[in-house]
Design a protein around this motif. Structure first.
Motif, PDB file in Angstrom:
ATOM      1  N   ARG A  34     -52.366  42.981  36.132  1.00 25.15           N
ATOM      2  CA  ARG A  34     -52.480  41.860  35.521  1.00 25.15           C
ATOM      3  C   ARG A  34     -53.577  40.875  36.038  1.00 25.15           C
ATOM      4  NH1 ARG A  34     -47.871  39.689  32.688  1.00 25.15           N
ATOM      5  NH2 ARG A  34     -48.672  37.683  33.110  1.00 25.15           N
ATOM      6  N   ALA A  35     -54.219  40.179  35.070  1.00 27.93           N
ATOM      7  CA  ALA A  35     -55.282  39.206  35.371  1.00 27.93           C
ATOM      8  C   ALA A  35     -54.616  38.228  36.446  1.00 27.93           C
ATOM      9  CB  ALA A  35     -55.927  38.638  34.302  1.00 27.93           C
ATOM     10  N   PRO A  36     -55.590  37.715  37.374  1.00 25.10           N
ATOM     11  CA  PRO A  36     -55.276  36.736  38.309  1.00 25.10           C
ATOM     12  C   PRO A  36     -55.534  35.386  37.745  1.00 25.10           C
ATOM     13  CG  PRO A  36     -57.434  37.453  38.854  1.00 25.10           C
ATOM     14  CD  PRO A  36     -56.927  38.542  37.788  1.00 25.10           C
ATOM     15  N   ILE A  37     -54.584  34.507  37.942  1.00 29.09           N
ATOM     16  CA  ILE A  37     -54.616  33.168  37.409  1.00 29.09           C
ATOM     17  C   ILE A  37     -55.589  32.265  38.148  1.00 29.09           C
ATOM     18  CG2 ILE A  37     -53.585  30.729  37.105  1.00 29.09           C
ATOM     19  CD1 ILE A  37     -52.653  32.914  35.178  1.00 29.09           C
ATOM     20  N   LEU A  38     -56.688  32.059  37.583  1.00 34.97           N
ATOM     21  CA  LEU A  38     -57.669  31.049  37.941  1.00 34.97           C
ATOM     22  C   LEU A  38     -57.965  29.907  37.802  1.00 34.97           C
ATOM     23  CD1 LEU A  38     -60.777  33.860  37.466  1.00 34.97           C
ATOM     24  CD2 LEU A  38     -59.483  33.625  39.433  1.00 34.97           C
ATOM     25  N   VAL A  39     -57.278  29.466  36.730  1.00 40.32           N
ATOM     26  CA  VAL A  39     -57.423  28.090  36.389  1.00 40.32           C
ATOM     27  C   VAL A  39     -55.774  27.546  36.002  1.00 40.32           C
ATOM     28  CG1 VAL A  39     -58.069  26.346  34.611  1.00 40.32           C
ATOM     29  CG2 VAL A  39     -59.659  28.269  35.227  1.00 40.32           C
ATOM     30  N   ASP A  40     -55.360  26.745  36.724  1.00 35.27           N
ATOM     31  CA  ASP A  40     -53.892  26.380  36.870  1.00 35.27           C
ATOM     32  C   ASP A  40     -53.864  25.099  35.861  1.00 35.27           C
ATOM     33  OD1 ASP A  40     -54.756  24.192  38.449  1.00 35.27           O
ATOM     34  OD2 ASP A  40     -53.796  24.931  40.113  1.00 35.27           O
ATOM     35  N   ARG A  41     -52.750  24.628  35.629  1.00 33.15           N
ATOM     36  CA  ARG A  41     -52.359  23.780  34.583  1.00 33.15           C
ATOM     37  C   ARG A  41     -52.924  22.354  34.893  1.00 33.15           C
ATOM     38  NH1 ARG A  41     -48.904  22.696  30.604  1.00 33.15           N
ATOM     39  NH2 ARG A  41     -47.886  24.898  30.874  1.00 33.15           N
ATOM     40  N   SER A  42     -52.974  21.997  36.198  1.00 30.79           N
ATOM     41  CA  SER A  42     -53.618  20.759  36.866  1.00 30.79           C
ATOM     42  C   SER A  42     -55.245  20.762  36.211  1.00 30.79           C
ATOM     43  CB  SER A  42     -53.462  20.622  38.237  1.00 30.79           C
ATOM     44  OG  SER A  42     -53.917  21.544  38.955  1.00 30.79           O
ATOM     45  N   LEU A  43     -55.641  21.772  36.523  1.00 33.13           N
ATOM     46  CA  LEU A  43     -57.042  21.849  36.050  1.00 33.13           C
ATOM     47  C   LEU A  43     -57.302  21.679  34.650  1.00 33.13           C
ATOM     48  CD1 LEU A  43     -59.755  21.933  37.470  1.00 33.13           C
ATOM     49  CD2 LEU A  43     -59.837  24.316  37.371  1.00 33.13           C
ATOM     50  N   VAL A  44     -56.495  22.329  33.716  1.00 32.99           N
ATOM     51  CA  VAL A  44     -56.518  22.316  32.359  1.00 32.99           C
ATOM     52  C   VAL A  44     -56.390  20.747  32.089  1.00 32.99           C
ATOM     53  CG1 VAL A  44     -55.378  22.854  30.297  1.00 32.99           C
ATOM     54  CG2 VAL A  44     -55.807  24.458  31.936  1.00 32.99           C
ATOM     55  N   GLU A  45     -55.547  20.008  32.707  1.00 31.45           N
ATOM     56  CA  GLU A  45     -55.442  18.423  32.371  1.00 31.45           C
ATOM     57  C   GLU A  45     -56.558  17.829  32.584  1.00 31.45           C
ATOM     58  OE1 GLU A  45     -52.142  17.414  35.071  1.00 31.45           O
ATOM     59  OE2 GLU A  45     -50.566  18.502  33.880  1.00 31.45           O
TER      60      GLU A  45
END
Length: 362
Positions: A244-255
């Motif tokens: 699985r690809a690692p999560i590099l950008v979480d929701r707080s950063l997308v916000e």
């Protein structure tokens, strides 16, 4: 050997496992190819094209599947699960790390499932993933530019800008084949481009390729947090073989991204590297979350099937020939092909997939 080529059933997947030219080569070597009727229509190949190449046209998916070797493009969909039988060879893209249900059915069936994306050469190159990665990387910018248009839900940014107005900013997570091709396209239309990668040698190579036209940064959380909010187009181009690809950008950063910015995650078929991104389809390619346009189509090259089918066949045909000639013993003849085996003898055999599903590997 009898080789089956079913029509793809994934949403708007117009590619086909074998082109007529590949069929001709196989037929000339005395192999029998059974192509489901209309399987090649989406790629511009008619049933008559296949007949002239030496194939036999069959009327049902079952007739195409009922062969020693089945050659596809995308992973089997749920309606196809019951076609898989013990002793068969399946050669296609699988991306099992994000597909537990499919993995379980492959194990239960007893089929030998060989994934294009894990066929690996001694130098670590992935010859059957590369052609589609090239296309997906280029399409990532093409689709990103499209969905930045205001009528598509985007900010209304022209990536190339115009004299007197700054160009759009493209941030690419990953400097592999996908990231490199995305950068090539983004530079070509005049965008500002930033690439992040954890491989310093790869960054050095990209500098020789692009020079000062691209800003190259080591990928860490601080740099990601600094660059993502200013991205008009964020492209996920991370690959971890079989995992699985690692999560590099979480929701707080997308916000923190500007409303109407666009995310295109090419890693979606391996789970994606953006927390807010989920798989979409060519029929419904986008959704808006946290004010940001998300594009998560797993089979992006299916949008350009005439190009993609031929590019894929250029790489897969030598391996198809080995499987057709040697059968299961081809895995002993070709070590790169052997590394492509994900499931065999009712169990997971690829180490990376075993790590993803340790309970199924036991």
């Amino acid at each position: 050997m009898e080789i089956g080529v079913p029509k793809e059933t994934k949403d708007q997947e117009f590619r086909v496992g074998l082109s007529p030219s590949s069929v001709r080569v196989l037929s000339e070597r005395s192999h029998s190819v059974f192509v489901e009727t209309n399987a090649g229509n989406g790629s511009g190949f008619t049933d008559q094209d296949y007949i002239q190449a030496g194939a036999k046209i069959v009327e049902s998916a079952a007739d195409a599947w009922n062969r020693e070797l089945v050659v596809k493009v995308k992973e089997p969909q749920t309606p196809e699960f019951h076609f898989m039988e013990k002793g068969q060879l399946l050669f296609t893209y699988l991306h099992l790390a994000a597909a537990r249900n499919l993995t379980e059915h492959l194990i239960d069936s007893g089929i030998t499932a060989i994934a294009y994306e894990t066929v690996e050469l001694p130098d670590g190159k992935l010859p059957l993933l590369t052609p589609m990665s090239i296309i997906a990387g280029r399409l990532a910018v093409q689709f990103g530019a499209r969905f930045l248009e205001r009528q598509q839900g985007g900010r209304g940014v022209l990536l190339g800008g115009v004299p007197g107005v700054r160009p759009g900013n493209v941030v690419i997570l990953g400097g592999g084949v996908v990231g490199t091709e995305a950068a090539r396209m983004a530079i070509g239309i005049g965008a500002r481009v930033q690439i992040l990668d954890v491989n310093v040698e790869r960054l050095a190579y990209l500098e020789t390729l692009f020079g000062s036209r691209v800003e190259l940064l080591y990928s860490n959380s601080l740099h990601i947090e600094a660059l993502v909010p200013d991205a008009d187009l964020l492209i996920g181009a991370v690959l971890v073989l079989g995992r699985r690809a690692p999560i590099l950008v979480d929701r707080s950063l997308v916000e923190k991204m500007r409303p109407g910015s666009v995310i295109v995650d090419v890693a979606v078929d391996q789970g994606g590297c953006i927390e807010t991104l989920r798989a979409t389809s060519h029929t419904h390619p986008i959704y808006i979350e946290e004010g940001v346009v998300h594009y998560g189509v797993p089979n992006m090259p299916g949008a350009v099937p005439w190009t993609a089918t031929q590019a894929l066949n250029n790489s897969t045909l030598p391996y198809v020939l080995k499987l057709a000639h040697h059968g299961i013993k081809a895995l002993e003849v070709d070590q790169a092909l052997a590394k492509g085996v994900n499931v065999q003898h009712h169990r997971i055999v690829h180490p990376a997939v075993q790590e993803v599903f340790p309970d199924l590997a036991a």
